[in-house]
Scaffold this motif. Structure first.
Motif, short mmCIF file in Angstrom:
data_model
loop_
_atom_site.label_atom_id
_atom_site.label_comp_id
_atom_site.label_asym_id
_atom_site.label_seq_id
_atom_site.Cartn_x
_atom_site.Cartn_y
_atom_site.Cartn_z
N PRO A 163 0.81 -1.22 0.00
CA PRO A 163 0.00 0.00 0.00
C PRO A 163 0.84 1.27 0.00
O PRO A 163 0.40 2.32 -0.47
N TYR A 164 2.07 1.18 0.55
CA TYR A 164 2.99 2.31 0.58
C TYR A 164 4.36 1.82 0.13
O TYR A 164 4.83 0.78 0.60
N PRO A 165 5.03 2.54 -0.74
CA PRO A 165 6.25 2.04 -1.34
C PRO A 165 7.44 2.00 -0.37
O PRO A 165 7.48 2.72 0.62
N VAL A 166 8.40 1.15 -0.71
CA VAL A 166 9.67 1.09 0.01
C VAL A 166 10.79 1.43 -0.98
O VAL A 166 10.59 1.45 -2.19
N GLY A 167 11.99 1.66 -0.42
CA GLY A 167 13.14 1.94 -1.26
C GLY A 167 13.91 3.15 -0.78
O GLY A 167 13.58 3.79 0.21
N TYR A 168 14.98 3.45 -1.48
CA TYR A 168 15.86 4.61 -1.27
C TYR A 168 16.73 4.47 -0.02
O TYR A 168 17.92 4.73 -0.07
N PHE A 169 16.15 4.06 1.10
CA PHE A 169 16.91 3.83 2.33
C PHE A 169 16.99 2.34 2.63
O PHE A 169 16.07 1.58 2.32
N VAL A 170 18.09 1.93 3.27
CA VAL A 170 18.26 0.56 3.73
C VAL A 170 17.77 0.47 5.18
O VAL A 170 17.94 1.41 5.94
N GLY A 171 17.16 -0.64 5.53
CA GLY A 171 16.81 -0.82 6.94
C GLY A 171 15.46 -1.44 7.20
O GLY A 171 15.27 -2.13 8.19
N ASN A 172 14.48 -1.18 6.31
CA ASN A 172 13.17 -1.81 6.54
C ASN A 172 13.24 -3.31 6.26
O ASN A 172 14.00 -3.77 5.41
N ARG A 173 12.49 -4.08 7.00
CA ARG A 173 12.50 -5.54 6.85
C ARG A 173 11.10 -6.10 7.04
O ARG A 173 10.26 -5.51 7.73
#
Length: 381
Positions: A198-208
């Motif tokens: 529903p909401y994009p990821v990317g650009y930063f490292v760290g989400n899992r």
């Protein structure tokens, strides 16, 4: 971070591209809220880090490094507080590198965005026994694996998913937002697309990706200018999918050595055992209906924890051999099915002439279902 399924979480502290010699490795004790420094990793850490606990041998496995320094693969012996470098399939890893254990002797890994501007979905697995790697089918995100990529296996918690790995594509190599969410089938080396994030990821490292209480979670972790504001926390409840094929049985009967042919346009229904008596009857509710495709395949999603039945409406079963002139599907009626039954010690293939009762045919209008099987799959364990 890597959890040992007990009281400890193991953490590599990571490093920026400009850092030199950062090899910090710690363990967090959940029960007493304390941190302990362990032996440093055997190689400088970086954007290409990934870590997982492996219950097969009770060790921690990790990838460390980045696209500039290169990367290595190593395991940490918890009992001896020592590292051992192992063979590695890639010379370098970077943003989006991920590593996961799947309950047996294999670990699975995404290489990550080591080329920065050229999309790649490189995916491989490591055999702990033979200490060898093999390349598998690429993750199918057209933008390649990005900074926010992640792998998750929940087979220890939900037995149905022992054969599957969930994954985030992580955003594109050109740093554009990533909505890709995928499921990898271990047994046949194939990827499936799941509903977009529903909401994009990317650009930063760290989400899992993470799993708890029957749901998969992810934190967005992107610039605040991205849709969702960059800090959304979302959940997804995985739903088991049941698949099957309706065959026309060609000789030799009762077995399939490749000669049997799938029958299209057959009506198949998924029922809930709503009265709990373990038998498909007129009081059980139809949850979903599907029609077989050109190869005879059907599929259903299990959305609740009832015992389920899958029934075939035999009056909709045609033949792939063709009919004599002047005859149609209403002039034929299949009178034999095969079913796997449990005899108390093993599964056995048995013939079902006419379905469950040899003298009764399907009459779906009046709640008579003769051609069905039990479906012992649940949304959670």
């Amino acid at each position: 971070m890597a959890w040992d399924y007990k009281q400890h979480i193991y953490v590599m502290f990571g490093a920026a591209y400009t850092d030199t010699g950062r090899r910090y490795f710690y363990v967090y004790n959940i029960s007493n809220d304390t941190w302990t420094r362990l032996s440093d990793t055997p190689f400088d850490q970086g954007a290409g880090n990934a870590i997982t606990y492996c219950g097969y041998d009770g060790k921690i496995y990790a990838i460390m490094g980045n696209k500039d320094k290169g990367s290595i693969f190593a395991c940490y012996d918890i009992k001896n507080d020592s590292w051992q470098q192992l063979p590695f399939i890639w010379s370098s890893t970077d943003d989006g590198c991920a590593l996961v254990w799947t309950g047996g002797k294999y670990l699975y890994a995404l290489r990550g965005e080591y080329l920065e501007t050229t999309p790649n979905g490189e995916f491989a697995r490591y055999n702990i026994e033979t200490q060898s790697w093999e390349l598998l089918s690429d993750l199918p995100d057209v933008g390649g694996v990005g900074d926010g990529a992640s792998l998750l296996w929940i087979g220890n918690f939900v037995s149905y998913y022992r054969n599957y790995i969930f994954a985030l594509g992580g955003g594109a190599a050109d740093e554009s937002p990533g909505y890709g969410f995928y499921c990898y089938c271990i047994s046949n080396d194939t990827w499936m697309n799941l509903p977009d994030l529903p909401y994009p990821v990317g650009y930063f490292v760290g989400n899992r990706l993470a799993y708890a209480n029957g749901s998969i979670y992810y934190w967005q972790g992107t610039p605040s200018t991205w849709y969702g504001g960059g800090n959304r926390f979302c959940s997804y409840r995985p739903v088991p999918i049941v698949k099957g094929i309706v065959f026309e049985d060609f000789p030799p009967l009762g077995v399939n050595y490749g000669e049997d042919v799938g029958i299209p346009n057959v009506m198949v229904a998924l029922f809930n055992d709503t009265n709990g008596n373990g038998v498909l009857d007129s009081s059980d509710a139809i949850e979903a209906i599907d029609y077989t495709d050109s190869s005879g395949q059907y599929s259903f999603k299990i959305s609740n924890d009832y015992l389920h039945f899958i029934a075939v409406n035999s009056s909709t079963v045609n033949t792939t051999r063709g009919l004599n002139s002047g005859y149609g599907i209403d002039d034929i009626w299949p009178d034999q099915t095969y079913q796997v039954e449990w005899n108390g010690s093993s599964w056995n293939m048995v013939q079902k002439f006419g379905g469950q009762n040899s003298v009764i045919n399907d009459d779906w209008k009046n709640g008579i279902y003769e051609h069905y099987i039990n479906c012992l799959l649940y949304t959670s364990d």
